[in-house]
Design an enzyme around this catalytic site. Structure first.
Site, PDB file in Angstrom:
ATOM      1  N   CYS A 199      35.752 138.386  64.323  1.00  0.00           N
ATOM      2  CA  CYS A 199      35.774 137.582  63.644  1.00  0.00           C
ATOM      3  C   CYS A 199      35.038 136.144  64.108  1.00  0.00           C
ATOM      4  O   CYS A 199      33.513 135.934  63.825  1.00  0.00           O
ATOM      5  CB  CYS A 199      36.699 137.437  61.962  1.00  0.00           C
ATOM      6  SG  CYS A 199      36.421 138.337  61.188  1.00  0.00           S
ATOM      7  N   LYS A 230      32.686 131.958  53.915  1.00  0.00           N
ATOM      8  CA  LYS A 230      32.943 133.213  54.320  1.00  0.00           C
ATOM      9  C   LYS A 230      33.114 132.908  56.403  1.00  0.00           C
ATOM     10  O   LYS A 230      33.862 132.681  56.946  1.00  0.00           O
ATOM     11  CB  LYS A 230      33.067 134.359  54.740  1.00  0.00           C
ATOM     12  CG  LYS A 230      33.361 135.734  55.898  1.00  0.00           C
ATOM     13  CD  LYS A 230      35.435 135.690  55.595  1.00  0.00           C
ATOM     14  CE  LYS A 230      35.486 136.499  56.752  1.00  0.00           C
ATOM     15  NZ  LYS A 230      36.850 137.096  57.017  1.00  0.00           N
ATOM     16  N   GLU A 235      36.643 139.181  53.045  1.00  0.00           N
ATOM     17  CA  GLU A 235      38.145 139.413  53.393  1.00  0.00           C
ATOM     18  C   GLU A 235      38.791 138.285  54.510  1.00  0.00           C
ATOM     19  O   GLU A 235      38.076 137.261  55.088  1.00  0.00           O
ATOM     20  CB  GLU A 235      38.084 139.928  53.894  1.00  0.00           C
ATOM     21  CG  GLU A 235      39.666 140.370  54.709  1.00  0.00           C
ATOM     22  CD  GLU A 235      40.295 140.571  53.366  1.00  0.00           C
ATOM     23  OE1 GLU A 235      40.124 141.742  52.720  1.00  0.00           O
ATOM     24  OE2 GLU A 235      40.964 140.034  52.889  1.00  0.00           O
TER      25      GLU A 235
HETATM   26  C1  UDX Z   1      40.719 135.779  61.867  1.00  0.00           C
HETATM   27  C2  UDX Z   1      40.494 134.446  60.335  1.00  0.00           C
HETATM   28  O1  UDX Z   1      42.355 133.820  60.334  1.00  0.00           O
HETATM   29  C3  UDX Z   1      40.591 135.382  58.871  1.00  0.00           C
HETATM   30  O2  UDX Z   1      40.884 134.648  57.947  1.00  0.00           O
HETATM   31  C4  UDX Z   1      39.984 136.247  58.717  1.00  0.00           C
HETATM   32  O3  UDX Z   1      39.467 137.112  57.978  1.00  0.00           O
HETATM   33  C5  UDX Z   1      39.011 136.982  59.909  1.00  0.00           C
HETATM   34  O4  UDX Z   1      39.657 136.019  60.776  1.00  0.00           O
HETATM   35  P1  UDX Z   1      41.557 137.208  62.873  1.00  0.00           P
HETATM   36  O5  UDX Z   1      40.625 137.085  64.049  1.00  0.00           O
HETATM   37  O6  UDX Z   1      42.530 138.827  62.618  1.00  0.00           O
HETATM   38  O7  UDX Z   1      42.302 136.346  62.106  1.00  0.00           O
HETATM   39  O8  UDX Z   1      43.073 135.965  63.416  1.00  0.00           O
HETATM   40  P2  UDX Z   1      43.414 134.805  64.057  1.00  0.00           P
HETATM   41  O9  UDX Z   1      45.006 134.495  63.347  1.00  0.00           O
HETATM   42  O10 UDX Z   1      42.468 134.106  63.453  1.00  0.00           O
HETATM   43  O11 UDX Z   1      43.189 134.680  65.191  1.00  0.00           O
HETATM   44  C6  UDX Z   1      41.607 134.645  65.824  1.00  0.00           C
HETATM   45  C7  UDX Z   1      42.263 134.477  67.195  1.00  0.00           C
HETATM   46  O12 UDX Z   1      42.395 132.435  67.599  1.00  0.00           O
HETATM   47  C8  UDX Z   1      43.719 135.323  67.846  1.00  0.00           C
HETATM   48  O13 UDX Z   1      43.481 135.496  69.325  1.00  0.00           O
HETATM   49  C9  UDX Z   1      43.858 134.149  68.446  1.00  0.00           C
HETATM   50  O14 UDX Z   1      45.237 133.978  69.489  1.00  0.00           O
HETATM   51  C10 UDX Z   1      43.905 132.548  68.773  1.00  0.00           C
HETATM   52  N1  UDX Z   1      44.747 131.524  68.144  1.00  0.00           N
HETATM   53  C11 UDX Z   1      45.014 131.374  66.765  1.00  0.00           C
HETATM   54  C12 UDX Z   1      44.821 131.008  68.963  1.00  0.00           C
HETATM   55  O15 UDX Z   1      44.559 130.885  70.015  1.00  0.00           O
HETATM   56  N2  UDX Z   1      45.525 129.286  68.972  1.00  0.00           N
HETATM   57  C13 UDX Z   1      46.060 129.037  67.244  1.00  0.00           C
HETATM   58  O16 UDX Z   1      45.868 127.796  66.860  1.00  0.00           O
HETATM   59  C14 UDX Z   1      45.498 130.247  66.321  1.00  0.00           C
END
Ligand code: UDX
Ligand code: ADP
Length: 466
Positions: free
Chosen positions: A278, A222, A163
């Site tokens: 993740c 992944k 996913e």
């Molecule tokens: C992530 C992956 O993006 C997704 O493809 C995978 O399937 C699952 O893991 P998710 O954990 O739901 O998704 O959210 P994501 O938007 O990736 O953010 C992860 C963390 O990184 C958050 O705490 C977010 O605030 C942080 N983040 C994200 C940053 O600090 N800076 C950024 O530029 C982007």
């Protein structure tokens, strides 16, 4: 080609629930049953009040509302759903091991194994089994071994279909996926299974967006995708520390480098650290696998991404403490946000938990406000750390519903989640309510610091010297 008419998904969590809701919505001729052993969770998925679904995702309740009871069902009858299905998704949790070999790094596969054993026990017809949960490379082999040794003549084809949805944008990510990855064996029956699953996604996605690979490439991709994304955040966060020491501004640096099309502008927001279920788990998994194969340099390289993230969270908490004259004991600090990112009620590995822990070690009094996270969840997250008693956590931490009133006589506000509503608050009123000097620590870089400074706040933003 085998046509799928009945899908079962084991695990009704953040991945299984939204993914199956979209599949059901886009494939009305397929019956989709999502099963879970957690009765409370299933009851919530079946709640007439769609605001009570166990997962908050923009757009989810509308889709569930349209399909539930027609071709989308939520149930605790796991065995019956397995028997009826021709395709079974495994979407159970795979947390980092907290005991034994690989403790702290390897994925705990006990839930996956239990699922495989259950499928082996009850299945009476051939099945395609799809790994949806993030798994270490070669898990498919373990699942296959369990399934193939039942001796009841049922044939199983194993696929890996990781996913890529991100929470908060899950529905959009599913509906407009950049790519869907399907890994399977390169045998005639393996190919048939890959094509059957591809056809499900091709109900709404162009064929070109569905990538077929071998099983191991799919499983590894992944982990690597998440490691690369997290690496970008740790990279920019490392630079944010340097920006704070110089007169550079991390947003300007990110913008300047992101304009290079080879680097690209996305995922360069410096923050108080990445959270979520993740990133950390998958990198630790990668680290563990590399170590297992004796690839110590590779393993150490990726581990540094997690260590940098821990450093960023610690650095943010230390900054609060040093700004408040090196003591926060008895001081009221208001947290805006507890979820690991906006538009989700998920708090797994949220930076807020670790910042709170560091401040509680210094006996701060925390008041938490998050628009989607319950008090029960906040306390559960803190209790899980096991760093202080449940009674201490309840004494030092209050969870509130009114973010403005919460700031009365507070010394500081720490912004831990980038919820849009924080920007719309009456910050002048907040300033009046707080003790002076009133401080805002913006761990998400969502507030204009000049605006806050004009009101009179002392303002710290990650990645800027103050
Ligand atoms: C992530 C992956 O993006 C997704 O493809 C995978 O399937 C699952 O893991 P998710 O954990 O739901 O998704 O959210 P994501 O938007 O990736 O953010 C992860 C963390 O990184 C958050 O705490 C977010 O605030 C942080 N983040 C994200 C940053 O600090 N800076 C950024 O530029 C982007
Ligand atoms: P994710 O973010 O990967 O979806 P969650 O923890 O939100 O993870 O969801 C996983 C779900 O899987 C939980 O609701 C849990 O109860 C369920 N689960 C775990 N093991 C089994 C099992 N053997 N049978 C059915 N459901 C299971």
């Amino acid at each position: 080609m085998k046509k799928i008419t009945n899908i079962c998904c084991i695990g009704a969590g953040y991945v299984g629930g939204p993914t199956m809701s979209v599949i059901a919505n886009k494939c009305p001729e397929i019956k989709v049953t999502v099963v879970d052993i957690n009765q409370k969770r299933i009851d919530a998925w079946n709640d007439q009040d769609l605001d009570k679904l166990p997962v908050y995702e923009p757009g989810l309740k509308e889709i569930v509302g349209e399909s539930r009871g027609k071709n989308l069902f939520f149930s605790t009858d796991v065995d019956n759903a397995i028997v009826e299905a021709d395709m079974i998704f495994i979407s159970v949790n795979t947390p980092t091991k907290t005991y034994g070999k690989g403790k702290g790094q390897a994925a705990d596969l006990k839930y996956i194994e239990l699922c495989a054993r259950n499928i082996a026990k009850v299945a009476t017809t051939d099945k395609i089994v799809v790994e949806k949960s993030t798994l270490p490379v070669r898990t498919a082999q373990a699942i296959k071994n369990i399934l193939d040794n039942t001796g009841n003549g049922v044939k199983f084809e194993i696929l890996s279909n990781p996913e890529f949805l991100a929470e908060g944008t899950a529905i959009e990510d599913l509906l407009q996926a950049d790519r869907v990855l399907i890994g399977g064996e390169n045998t005639p029956s393996g190919q048939e299974a890959k094509d059957a699953l591809s056809a499900v996604y091709e109900h709404w996605l162009p064929k070109a967006n569905v990538i077929q690979t071998n099983l191991w490439s799919s499983e590894l991709s992944k982990l690597v995708a998440n490691a690369f994304l997290a690496q970008r955040i740790s990279s920019i966060n490392s630079i944010s520390a340097l920006c704070e020491k110089t007169d550079a501004n991390v947003a300007e640096v990110a913008n300047a480098i992101g304009r290079d099309s080879r680097i690209g502008p996305k995922f360069l927001n410096a923050s108080v650290g990445f959270g979520g279920s993740c990133f950390q788990k998958d990198i630790l998994n990668l680290v563990y696998i590399c170590k297992t194969y004796g690839l110590d340099e590779v393993s150490n390289y990726w581990e540094q991404v997690v260590l940098m993230n821990d450093y960023q969270k610690r650095r943010f908490a230390d900054n609060i403490i040093s700004t408040l004259y090196n003591t926060v004991s008895g001081k009221k600090i208001v947290f805006y946000g507890w979820a690991f990112k906006k538009d989700t009620n998920d708090t797994r590995e949220s930076s807020a938990i670790y910042v709170a822990d560091a401040l509680l070690d210094e006996q701060a009094e925390l008041v938490i406000y998050d628009p989607k996270v319950t008090a029960e969840q906040v306390y559960a997250d803190l209790d899980y750390l096991n760093t202080r008693t449940e009674a201490e956590n309840r004494k030092l931490v209050t969870v509130v519903n009114d973010p403005i009133a919460a700031t009365e006589n507070a010394h500081a506000i720490a912004i831990l989640t980038e919820w849009d509503e924080f920007k719309t608050y009456d910050w002048e009123k907040i300033f009046d309510l707080m003790l002076k000097p009133a401080c805002v620590f913006d761990g998400r870089r969502i507030m204009e610091s000049s605006k806050l400074k004009n009101i009179g706040f002392h303002c710290y933003r990650i990645g800027e010297s103050c």
